[in-house]
Write an enzyme that holds these catalytic residues in place. Structure first.
Site, PDB file in Angstrom:
ATOM      1  N   ARG A   1      40.486  44.510  41.862  1.00 46.93           N
ATOM      2  CA  ARG A   1      39.832  45.543  41.102  1.00 46.93           C
ATOM      3  C   ARG A   1      38.566  45.201  40.890  1.00 46.93           C
ATOM      4  NH1 ARG A   1      36.981  47.332  36.805  1.00 46.93           N
ATOM      5  NH2 ARG A   1      38.179  46.260  35.384  1.00 46.93           N
TER       6      ARG A   1
ATOM      7  N   HIS B   1      37.023  38.318  28.780  1.00 47.59           N
ATOM      8  CA  HIS B   1      36.635  38.890  30.015  1.00 47.59           C
ATOM      9  C   HIS B   1      35.332  38.445  30.167  1.00 47.59           C
ATOM     10  CE1 HIS B   1      37.065  41.658  33.438  1.00 47.59           C
ATOM     11  NE2 HIS B   1      35.902  41.357  33.544  1.00 47.59           N
TER      12      HIS B   1
ATOM     13  N   HIS C   1      32.052  37.078  32.444  1.00 47.09           N
ATOM     14  CA  HIS C   1      31.488  36.592  33.866  1.00 47.09           C
ATOM     15  C   HIS C   1      30.542  35.629  33.814  1.00 47.09           C
ATOM     16  CE1 HIS C   1      31.975  40.722  35.920  1.00 47.09           C
ATOM     17  NE2 HIS C   1      32.684  40.819  34.934  1.00 47.09           N
TER      18      HIS C   1
ATOM     19  N   ASN D   1      33.292  37.463  37.807  1.00 43.53           N
ATOM     20  CA  ASN D   1      33.796  36.981  36.750  1.00 43.53           C
ATOM     21  C   ASN D   1      34.287  35.595  36.782  1.00 43.53           C
ATOM     22  OD1 ASN D   1      35.375  39.478  35.478  1.00 43.53           O
ATOM     23  ND2 ASN D   1      35.233  39.947  37.535  1.00 43.53           N
TER      24      ASN D   1
ATOM     25  N   CYS E   1      28.856  43.125  38.484  1.00 44.20           N
ATOM     26  CA  CYS E   1      29.065  44.866  37.967  1.00 44.20           C
ATOM     27  C   CYS E   1      27.964  45.630  38.728  1.00 44.20           C
ATOM     28  CB  CYS E   1      28.530  44.552  36.439  1.00 44.20           C
ATOM     29  SG  CYS E   1      28.358  46.147  35.759  1.00 44.20           S
TER      30      CYS E   1
END
Length: 332
Positions: free
Chosen positions: A45, A238, A240, A280, A271
């Site tokens: 995703r 989370h 990046h 990520n 993003c």
């Protein structure tokens, strides 16, 4: 001087006739880190949504299945968002329908609003959803065309109905360590959004360094601030890797008791609303680090690397995972 002279010397890097040893070597733990860390795989995703190449439903299903085969138990399967804005997530309903249900494996989908929830509720095999809000006012308005407060009001309705249908709801907070428009984001703004998501019934709050600018001290300070208001075990990291800090940030917050990590196979992602933000942190790199710390993940690293190589081939380019590249070279 004419001609050439080749001294009778061995090459500087003579090939090793013995097979390379298995890595990592003997695990060595660190204080404060849980012996078991839960990985949330976001590649299908959050990773694919920022790729220029649209991946077919069949290929997306194959990716998710290969990640489950590798031992991952929570894999984001897609998003019910406008295909006009995020075409890579089109036909998420078909992806869910094609997945073979597996005991113990969850496949959450991102749902931005009531319209997205309605579409998700019509899909097969739906058990989990994820919702998101930004800690930056400008990012919220640029990303979803509404204020933070308006977004939280909308999400409260989504979470209420989803929970009434028996669905687990996960909450994301974007831009927790920096915003592409506003720069530094106050920790208090992150806490406010995290508390609102928790109050509406999100089972877990994922703190997202959306543009990958944070450093370990900043990551730890943020976690400690949020953990003063919410249960530490309900927080996920989370990060990046835009500035190469993701693994360092993860290690720092793991030492402070965070037990859940979001990561993306092969380092897919970015993003779509933050130019220059890279993917990520790679799941392969996280698993390698955790194995070296003696932390159980339940993931077969070689199988995970093969999944990363396969999606890289589909996309037609090498992907950022350092471990994935090292393992590919070892098998070559």
């Amino acid at each position: 001087m004419t001609g050439s002279f080749t001294p009778d010397l061995p090459p500087l890097c003579a090939p090793d006739p013995e097979p390379m040893p298995s890595f990592p070597l003997a695990p060595v733990g660190l204080p404060g880190i849980s012996p078991a860390v839960h990985l949330v795989e976001v590649g299908p995703r959050d990773g694919l949504q920022n790729e220029a190449v649209s991946v077919s439903v069949t290929e997306r299903v194959a990716l998710i299945e290969s990640l489950a085969d590798a031992g991952l138990t929570e894999i984001e399967a897609g998003a019910f968002v406008s295909p006009t804005w995020v075409p890579q997530m089109a036909n998420t309903d078909r992806v869910l329908a094609a997945l073979a249900p597996r005991p113990g494996v969850r496949t959450p989908v991102l749902v931005p609003n009531k319209k997205g929830l309605d579409a998700a509720l019509d899909a097969a095999n739906l058990t989990d959803i994820a919702v998101f809000a930004a800690a930056s006012e400008t990012f919220s308005r640029r990303n979803i065309n509404c204020s933070i407060d308006d977004s939280l009001t909308r999400l409260a309705e989504v979470a209420r109905e989803a929970r009434a249908r028996g669905l687990r709801v996960r909450g994301y907070v974007s831009c927790v360590l920096g915003c592409p428009y506003e720069g530094a984001v106050p920790a208090g703004a992150v806490v406010r959004v995290a508390e609102a998501l928790w109050a509406m019934g999100c089972a877990e709050i994922s703190l997202g360094d959306t543009i990958g600018v944070g450093t370990p001290g900043q990551a730890v300070a943020l976690v400690e601030t949020v953990a003063a208001s919410l249960p530490r075990e309900a927080l996920a990291a989370h990060f990046h890797d835009t500035y190469g800090q993701a693994l360092a940030n993860l290690l720092a917050v793991l030492e402070r008791g965070v037990r859940t990590v979001d990561s993306s196979v092969a380092g897919l992602g970015g993003c779509p609303y933050a130019t220059g933000a890279s993917g990520n942190v790679a799941t392969e790199d996280v698993v390698y680090m955790l194995e070296g710390l003696g932390v159980a993940t339940g993931v077969d690293l070689d199988a995970l690397c093969r999944a990363g190589e396969t999606i890289g081939a589909v996309l037609g380019r090498p992907l950022p995972s350092r471990v994935g590249r090292a393992r590919a070279g070892r098998r070559a």
